[in-house]
Design a protein around this motif. Structure first.
Motif, PDB file in Angstrom:
ATOM      1  N   ILE A  73     -33.592 -30.471 -10.543  1.00 21.27           N
ATOM      2  CA  ILE A  73     -32.465 -29.831  -9.850  1.00 21.27           C
ATOM      3  C   ILE A  73     -31.216 -30.692 -10.052  1.00 21.27           C
ATOM      4  O   ILE A  73     -31.187 -31.870  -9.673  1.00 21.27           O
ATOM      5  CB  ILE A  73     -32.735 -29.688  -8.341  1.00 21.27           C
ATOM      6  CG1 ILE A  73     -34.144 -29.131  -8.091  1.00 21.27           C
ATOM      7  CG2 ILE A  73     -31.668 -28.814  -7.710  1.00 21.27           C
ATOM      8  CD1 ILE A  73     -34.392 -27.776  -8.681  1.00 21.27           C
ATOM      9  N   ASN A  92     -24.370 -26.817 -10.869  1.00 21.77           N
ATOM     10  CA  ASN A  92     -25.487 -26.746  -9.929  1.00 21.77           C
ATOM     11  C   ASN A  92     -26.531 -25.780 -10.507  1.00 21.77           C
ATOM     12  O   ASN A  92     -26.314 -24.559 -10.525  1.00 21.77           O
ATOM     13  CB  ASN A  92     -25.014 -26.244  -8.556  1.00 21.77           C
ATOM     14  CG  ASN A  92     -24.109 -27.246  -7.866  1.00 21.77           C
ATOM     15  OD1 ASN A  92     -24.575 -28.184  -7.214  1.00 21.77           O
ATOM     16  ND2 ASN A  92     -22.791 -27.046  -8.007  1.00 21.77           N
ATOM     17  N   ARG A 108     -31.054 -25.287 -11.828  1.00 22.61           N
ATOM     18  CA  ARG A 108     -32.439 -25.742 -11.950  1.00 22.61           C
ATOM     19  C   ARG A 108     -32.833 -25.714 -13.426  1.00 22.61           C
ATOM     20  O   ARG A 108     -32.516 -24.768 -14.145  1.00 22.61           O
ATOM     21  CB  ARG A 108     -33.392 -24.830 -11.172  1.00 22.61           C
ATOM     22  CG  ARG A 108     -33.186 -24.830  -9.676  1.00 22.61           C
ATOM     23  CD  ARG A 108     -34.007 -23.729  -9.013  1.00 22.61           C
ATOM     24  NE  ARG A 108     -33.919 -23.827  -7.552  1.00 22.61           N
ATOM     25  CZ  ARG A 108     -34.818 -24.428  -6.787  1.00 22.61           C
ATOM     26  NH1 ARG A 108     -35.915 -24.966  -7.354  1.00 22.61           N
ATOM     27  NH2 ARG A 108     -34.683 -24.487  -5.489  1.00 22.61           N
ATOM     28  N   TRP A 156     -28.710 -20.997 -12.779  1.00 27.24           N
ATOM     29  CA  TRP A 156     -27.521 -21.388 -12.022  1.00 27.24           C
ATOM     30  C   TRP A 156     -27.707 -21.050 -10.543  1.00 27.24           C
ATOM     31  O   TRP A 156     -28.283 -20.013 -10.192  1.00 27.24           O
ATOM     32  CB  TRP A 156     -26.286 -20.667 -12.563  1.00 27.24           C
ATOM     33  CG  TRP A 156     -25.892 -21.134 -13.940  1.00 27.24           C
ATOM     34  CD1 TRP A 156     -26.365 -20.689 -15.131  1.00 27.24           C
ATOM     35  CD2 TRP A 156     -24.948 -22.163 -14.239  1.00 27.24           C
ATOM     36  NE1 TRP A 156     -25.780 -21.372 -16.172  1.00 27.24           N
ATOM     37  CE2 TRP A 156     -24.899 -22.273 -15.655  1.00 27.24           C
ATOM     38  CE3 TRP A 156     -24.139 -22.992 -13.462  1.00 27.24           C
ATOM     39  CZ2 TRP A 156     -24.075 -23.199 -16.288  1.00 27.24           C
ATOM     40  CZ3 TRP A 156     -23.309 -23.903 -14.107  1.00 27.24           C
ATOM     41  CH2 TRP A 156     -23.277 -24.007 -15.502  1.00 27.24           C
ATOM     42  N   LYS A 157     -27.210 -21.926  -9.678  1.00 23.68           N
ATOM     43  CA  LYS A 157     -27.363 -21.737  -8.227  1.00 23.68           C
ATOM     44  C   LYS A 157     -26.511 -20.579  -7.737  1.00 23.68           C
ATOM     45  O   LYS A 157     -26.977 -19.714  -6.980  1.00 23.68           O
ATOM     46  CB  LYS A 157     -26.997 -23.023  -7.492  1.00 23.68           C
ATOM     47  CG  LYS A 157     -27.175 -22.919  -5.985  1.00 23.68           C
ATOM     48  CD  LYS A 157     -26.839 -24.240  -5.297  1.00 23.68           C
ATOM     49  CE  LYS A 157     -27.026 -24.142  -3.786  1.00 23.68           C
ATOM     50  NZ  LYS A 157     -26.704 -25.427  -3.115  1.00 23.68           N
ATOM     51  N   GLU A 207     -27.293 -31.204  -9.120  1.00 22.27           N
ATOM     52  CA  GLU A 207     -26.386 -30.815  -8.044  1.00 22.27           C
ATOM     53  C   GLU A 207     -25.068 -31.561  -8.155  1.00 22.27           C
ATOM     54  O   GLU A 207     -25.027 -32.772  -8.402  1.00 22.27           O
ATOM     55  CB  GLU A 207     -27.027 -31.105  -6.677  1.00 22.27           C
ATOM     56  CG  GLU A 207     -28.294 -30.279  -6.423  1.00 22.27           C
ATOM     57  CD  GLU A 207     -28.965 -30.630  -5.108  1.00 22.27           C
ATOM     58  OE1 GLU A 207     -29.400 -29.694  -4.412  1.00 22.27           O
ATOM     59  OE2 GLU A 207     -29.057 -31.839  -4.789  1.00 22.27           O
ATOM     60  N   ASN A 208     -23.989 -30.797  -7.999  1.00 19.19           N
ATOM     61  CA  ASN A 208     -22.629 -31.341  -7.858  1.00 19.19           C
ATOM     62  C   ASN A 208     -22.219 -32.249  -9.017  1.00 19.19           C
ATOM     63  O   ASN A 208     -21.542 -33.258  -8.834  1.00 19.19           O
ATOM     64  CB  ASN A 208     -22.512 -32.114  -6.542  1.00 19.19           C
ATOM     65  CG  ASN A 208     -22.872 -31.265  -5.350  1.00 19.19           C
ATOM     66  OD1 ASN A 208     -22.520 -30.077  -5.283  1.00 19.19           O
ATOM     67  ND2 ASN A 208     -23.614 -31.836  -4.405  1.00 19.19           N
ATOM     68  N   GLY A 252     -22.607 -36.536  -9.881  1.00 21.23           N
ATOM     69  CA  GLY A 252     -23.530 -35.655  -9.174  1.00 21.23           C
ATOM     70  C   GLY A 252     -24.887 -36.318  -9.023  1.00 21.23           C
ATOM     71  O   GLY A 252     -25.041 -37.541  -9.136  1.00 21.23           O
ATOM     72  N   SER A 253     -25.916 -35.496  -8.786  1.00 21.34           N
ATOM     73  CA  SER A 253     -27.249 -36.047  -8.549  1.00 21.34           C
ATOM     74  C   SER A 253     -28.314 -35.137  -9.152  1.00 21.34           C
ATOM     75  O   SER A 253     -28.057 -33.978  -9.469  1.00 21.34           O
ATOM     76  CB  SER A 253     -27.505 -36.192  -7.046  1.00 21.34           C
ATOM     77  OG  SER A 253     -27.468 -34.912  -6.417  1.00 21.34           O
TER      78      SER A 253
END
Length: 812
Positions: A252, A195, A197, A137-138, A254-255, A242-243
């Motif tokens: 990765i 978010n 990895r 987790w980020k 994200e969002n 998200g992406s």
């Protein structure tokens, strides 16, 4: 019983079963796993996963049941047979010390065998973890609240929930029974809050890459100094929003608010060759992922549950009352249970969990569940995670027939059949014998040679014990086609045992020679401590079992009359069970003392369980001696040994002692340090503690609970309801649906105040005689409510003809 009261009784049982259901199918934690023994196990018979539930860096440990180092080998000492007669002659002369010295030099494997359980880099090989999937987790700051991690064994799914900084997160993991992949679903209560990895990891023998949207781990294990087993793991993800991007060998995210991962592992396992190429297994791996990718996650989960429950729901146990606190973790419940607090759902949970583990680690068309089922995080698993044939592999499949999972024993039968070519070579090399043999250790490469230490590795009935499962399967299913397909396995084992029989001089009995009683040591009258002997009791019991199975099979199949007659003539000449001076069952041909009186193996009671030549109603004197033996051995032992003893005491009809051992088996254990003397119990995730973890204890315990509630062995396979029900109040009211009795009868049963109230017997195989030990006050009705039996003044055996596809009801 009046119809109104019976209706009310059914309503009571239905409601209490529903009430108890959640606490008997949920394994619960309120924190992430700090060790293997706290992780949540998932499996579909091929793929395995262990969920740790970490909120900073989630770990999913991965397994594939065929991922073994090592490879096929010839471990036979081809000239060993030259020493057979000298060893046997020394034993006949009472010179055990000299016989043992000769055997331990020559009746071992040609090489280092299993390397004493450390063969990860040797030819024998070792079961290994695939590696790990990590979710980093980020943002890991902020206090974690509302943490909950559960394994729902009714749906075969792990779920993790927690909150951080006002956002609720959800993780779902399951090893898909339909699509044969592993699914991971992550979601957040607020948009854009996912978010993290995604990465794969293995500490050795692997490389990592990214190909488009796929994370890829390629690996190749070792067989001695050569490269052998190839494998590939791939991960593909899809987002609701998200992406996603690639960074190095990581994905990765994200969002996003939802993220689904689909993961698969494939190997090129083939028991005889190098198997498929790397490109082949990559293609197979990718195809399965892509097929699953098309389906929505909700549909995939629904199909997964449907297929899984087609096995799980066949047999269900519930006790009628539940005092379980739903807020407690499973380990807290175990601790309360040990302190004497009531929780009827705990034994039901253990029973249901054992069936879950068998469904999850044994799939038709694959290889059998190993010492750890298919769950491991090591590269060198304890005892290589292999197949020990002096009880452990067999115990894995004890619950299969009775708890309505008969089809899942197919890997065991196929494995046993596959051992024959190597087993024939080993029989010739060591015994110049007909038929086939397997000793104590084996692996997916079909190892049959003795182990590297003859004091434990020369037991010669491992393969024969496996073959007894074939006859047991027939007794439960009456599947003549199955018997015909596997008759050669049983006959080949009988041929071998017949070949190694010699006549001992004291009584002129026929005994197998040389062998030992698994892992135990005797003390002769002159003080010699040894293992090598002729005619150890377990071997003679297995010999009778195999000879009788071969005789009966040949009658049913109407073949091999001459061989049948040979065996029929030999059976009465085999060394019988003997009662020693202390009133116990002798473990060896002579009434020798035990070097270790509390030894974990109780091999000389094989005739009590799983075989049934010792019963409290047909052989009362031997049954009494078996009880003396069990009291001598004591209750304290390793996990799997406690499980075996539960079955022993259940067979003797002593439910209170069986329950005492079951409660001891459920004792919470934290340490994973090796303990061969005692300390066995249950880890927080319900895995059995040997310690360390061995899954046979789970399976043996499950079989033991079934044995306490229904038995159908002995002469005429008489069905006995509640034969070993303990006095404990939690056990006095319950339901058990879908339990199977020998003869192919499926039974639903209800009991109150310790007495059977109603049982429905379904005959799904063919017209057959059904024999029941019927309690006074009970009656039997056919499917038209015609009374077949009633008015019994005392308990007695009742036999009647059960017609195909008919149901028979027993009630008061």
């Amino acid at each position: 019983m009046p119809k109104l009261n019976l209706f009310l009784l059914v309503c009571i049982f239905t409601n209490t079963a529903l009430y108890a259901q959640k606490s008997s199918v949920i394994v619960k934690f309120n924190k992430p796993a700090s060790s293997f023994e706290e992780s949540l196990p998932l499996g579909n018979g091929r793929l395995g996963a262990l969920v740790y539930g970490n909120t900073a860096k989630e770990r999913i440990a991965l397994n594939e049941i065929t991922l073994w180092s090592g490879g096929p080998q010839d471990a036979n000492k081809d000239s060993a047979y030259l020493y057979l007669k000298p060893i046997q002659n020394l034993l006949l002369e009472g010179k055990n010390k000299e016989a043992q010295a000769l055997l331990q030099k020559n009746f071992v494997s040609k090489d280092d065998g299993s390397h004493y359980g450390n063969a990860a880099n040797a030819m024998y090989g070792c079961y290994q973890t695939v590696g790990d999937l990590f979710i980093q987790w980020k943002d890991t700051s902020g206090i974690i609240s509302n943490y909950n991690r559960v394994l729902n064994i009714e749906k075969a799914v792990s779920e993790v929930r927690f909150a951080r900084k006002g956002v609720s997160y959800y993780e779902k993991v399951y090893t898909d029974f339909k699509n044969d992949v592993t699914h991971l679903k992550f979601s957040a209560s607020k948009k854009g809050e996912l978010n993290f990895r995604i990465s794969l990891w293995r500490k050795e023998n692997a490389t990592f890459s990214v190909d488009g949207n796929y994370l890829i781990m390629n690996g190749q294990l070792l067989a001695g100094n050569a490269k052998a087993m190839k494998f590939v793991t791939m991960v593909r993800s899809k987002l609701k929003d998200g992406s996603m991007r690639i960074e190095g060998n990581q994905l990765i995210v994200e969002n996003a608010s939802e993220c689904d991962l689909i993961l698969n592992t494939e190997t090129n396992y083939n028991p005889a060759t190098a198997g498929l190429s790397s490109s082949d297994i990559i293609s197979i791996c990718k195809t399965k992922i892509d097929k699953a990718f098309i389906e929505s996650e909700s549909d995939a989960f629904a199909h997964h549950i449907n297929k899984y429950q087609s096995f799980f729901n066949r047999c269900r146990l519930n006790f009628a009352e539940s005092n379980s606190d739903e807020n407690l973790t499973t380990n807290e419940r175990l601790e309360r249970y040990q302190s004497g607090k009531s929780d009827p759902a705990i034994p039901a949970l253990y029973f249901n969990f054992g069936r879950y583990l068998l469904i999850s680690s044994s799939r038709p068309g694959s290889i059998p569940a190993n010492l750890q089922g298919l769950w491991a995080t090591e590269y060198q698993t304890p005892w290589n995670g292999d197949y020990h044939l002096n009880i452990n592999l067999q115990m894995n499949y004890w619950p299969a027939e009775a708890t309505n999972l008969s089809a899942l024993a197919q890997p065991l039968f196929q494995f046993t059949k596959n051992l024959i070519p190597n087993g024939e070579k080993t029989a010739r090399a060591y015994y110049k014998a007909d038929g086939w043999v397997a000793h104590v250790i084996s692996n997916p490469w079909l190892y049959t040679s003795p182990g590297e230490g003859a004091e434990w590795g020369s037991t010669l009935t491992g393969g024969a014990w496996l073959a007894t499962h074939i006859w047991e399967h027939y007794l439960y299913t009456k599947d003549i086609n199955f018997l015909r397909q596997h008759y050669a396995v049983v006959k080949g084992s009988a041929l071998f045992l017949k070949s190694v029989l010699i006549k001992e001089p004291k009584h002129n009995w026929l005994v197998v020679s040389p062998s030992n009683s698994p892992e135990n040591t005797y003390i002769t009258n002159d003080g010699f401590k040894g293992q090598t002997a002729m005619g150890p009791t377990m071997d003679m019991q297995i010999c009778r079992s195999i000879f009788n199975a071969t005789v009966e099979s040949s009658k049913i199949l109407k073949i091999d009359e001459d061989f049948r007659n040979e065996l029929t003539a030999l059976i009465p000449k085999l060394a019988p069970n003997q009662i020693g001076a202390k009133g116990d069952i002798n473990e060896w041909l002579e009434d020798w003392a035990d070097a270790e009186p509390k030894h974990r193996h109780v091999s000389h009671l094989f005739g009590l369980y799983p075989y049934d030549e010792i019963t409290p109603w047909d052989t009362k004197e031997l049954a009494k001696a078996a009880e003396v033996t069990l009291n001598q051995r004591g209750d304290e032992s390793t996990g799997w040994s406690k499980a075996w003893k539960i079955n022993f005491w259940a067979r003797l009809g002593n439910g209170n002692h069986a329950f005492l051992l079951l409660k001891d088996l459920l004792k919470p254990v934290r340490s994973s340090a090796l303990n061969m003397k005692g300390g066995g119990g249950t880890y927080p995730n319900l895995f059995c503690a040997h310690p360390p973890f061995q899954i046979d204890g789970n399976f043996g315990g499950t079989a033991g609970i079934a044995e306490m509630l229904l038995q159908s062995h002995g002469k005429d396979n008489v069905i006995r309801f509640l034969p070993a029900l303990p006095d404990d109040k939690d056990w006095q009211n319950g339901t058990l649906n879908g339990i199977i009795a020998r003869g192919g009868f499926e039974i639903d049963m209800e009991w109150r105040n310790g007495l059977i109230q109603k049982a429905i017997i379904k005959n799904k195989i063919n017209d057959a005689v059904c024999s029941i030990y019927l309690q006074k006050g009970l009656k039997i009705l056919d499917n038209k409510n015609k009374i077949l039996v009633s008015g019994l003044k005392s308990d007695r055996i009742i036999s009647f003809k059960a017609l195909l596809n008919q149901e028979y009801t027993i009630n008061r």
